[in-house]
Design a protein around this motif. Sequence first.
Motif, PDB file in Angstrom:
ATOM      1  N   LYS A  35       7.818  15.587   2.084  1.00  0.00           N
ATOM      2  CA  LYS A  35       9.073  15.202   1.340  1.00  0.00           C
ATOM      3  C   LYS A  35       8.931  13.299   1.180  1.00  0.00           C
ATOM      4  O   LYS A  35       9.072  12.799  -0.372  1.00  0.00           O
ATOM      5  N   ILE A  36       9.091  12.819   2.253  1.00  0.00           N
ATOM      6  CA  ILE A  36       8.343  10.992   2.574  1.00  0.00           C
ATOM      7  C   ILE A  36       6.977  11.226   1.011  1.00  0.00           C
ATOM      8  O   ILE A  36       6.916   9.989   0.952  1.00  0.00           O
ATOM      9  N   PHE A  37       5.923  11.356   2.079  1.00  0.00           N
ATOM     10  CA  PHE A  37       4.512  11.968   1.121  1.00  0.00           C
ATOM     11  C   PHE A  37       4.745  12.378  -0.419  1.00  0.00           C
ATOM     12  O   PHE A  37       4.674  11.622  -1.403  1.00  0.00           O
ATOM     13  N   GLU A  38       5.727  12.777  -0.807  1.00  0.00           N
ATOM     14  CA  GLU A  38       6.062  13.231  -2.161  1.00  0.00           C
ATOM     15  C   GLU A  38       6.397  11.950  -3.519  1.00  0.00           C
ATOM     16  O   GLU A  38       5.834  11.435  -4.067  1.00  0.00           O
ATOM     17  N   ILE A  39       7.704  11.118  -2.314  1.00  0.00           N
ATOM     18  CA  ILE A  39       7.907  10.688  -2.996  1.00  0.00           C
ATOM     19  C   ILE A  39       6.748   9.227  -2.770  1.00  0.00           C
ATOM     20  O   ILE A  39       6.870   8.373  -4.095  1.00  0.00           O
ATOM     21  N   SER A  40       6.420   9.236  -1.688  1.00  0.00           N
ATOM     22  CA  SER A  40       5.675   7.517  -1.590  1.00  0.00           C
ATOM     23  C   SER A  40       4.114   7.909  -1.037  1.00  0.00           C
ATOM     24  O   SER A  40       3.938   8.121   0.534  1.00  0.00           O
ATOM     25  N   PRO A  41       3.530   9.111  -2.032  1.00  0.00           N
ATOM     26  CA  PRO A  41       1.684   9.017  -1.597  1.00  0.00           C
ATOM     27  C   PRO A  41       1.030   7.964  -0.422  1.00  0.00           C
ATOM     28  O   PRO A  41       0.338   8.311   0.377  1.00  0.00           O
TER      29      PRO A  41
END
Lengths: 157, 157
Positions: A35-41
């Motif tokens: 989820k973190i990487f979805e928001i901030s790749p």
Amino acid sequence: MATVNFTEEQEALILKSWAVMKKDAADLGLKFFLKIFEISPSSTQQFSFLRNSTVPLNKNSKLKSHSMAVFVMTCEAAAQLRKTGKITVRETTLQKLGSVHYNAGVFDAQFEVTRFALFETIKEAVPDMWNEEMKNAWGIAYDQLVLAIKAEMKPSS
Amino acid sequence: MATVNFTEEQEALILKSWAVMKKDAADLGLKFFLKIFEISPSSTQQFSFLRNSTVPLNKNSKLKSHSMAVFVMTCEAAAQLRKTGKITVRETTLQKLGSVHYNAGVFDAQFEVTRFALFETIKEAVPDMWNEEMKNAWGIAYDQLVLAIKAEMKPSS
């Protein structure tokens, strides 16, 4: 650091949700990070084991073990917050966490994205329990953890 | 800037969803910005009309009009992308947008959060249309807009 004002009711909300999530900590930890990487790749670039990896994120075994460790640490620190009156971490120290985050150049907006991702993860894990009070309890605990890490964010001596 | 590779199919997905969202642009624009601030509360501080405001975000009339303008601009730029082959904006210029974002100190992670918030807003607005292809089309259009803004992010001369 001042002792945290964390009520019995808030502690109960943390314990109740953590009791359910604990057995799925590996899956939930990975969801949390995805989820973190979805928001901030771009934040993947702050992880040495992701920078030059060609493995998809959800198959990356290092990410899986790292995610679980971070998720468990976060939840356990929250679960112990009232009893101990401060953030306690296992298997590492706040000094080490501070130094790791300092070296990775983690900035405030990233702690905010992570807070949001944690909420989303818990909300999806225990949808029937999730409400404003529970969100507030997790928010207080998370903010205390971040404060404790930030207090140690300096070059390692 | 090189002409964008944006297929007829991708344009059709943008036009189809924008046709539905257009009439709710005020509400959707506000939702879009509230999502950004939910993920990253500190970014409110980059808006002069929010910095010293005591009005709740969802009641702030300046935020409402600003949100709608930004949402409409983003969607119209996407809708015209194939026809014009580049980002076009109305009622302002890319130079002005670049300068505003430069002066506010907007950084990459914030463009990422905004991208995610835009996706969430469109997904909630047209849940029956939303799929990977539509997400991809909006993603390309958004990235082009950000590239065009970043190209102008420098001190105003």
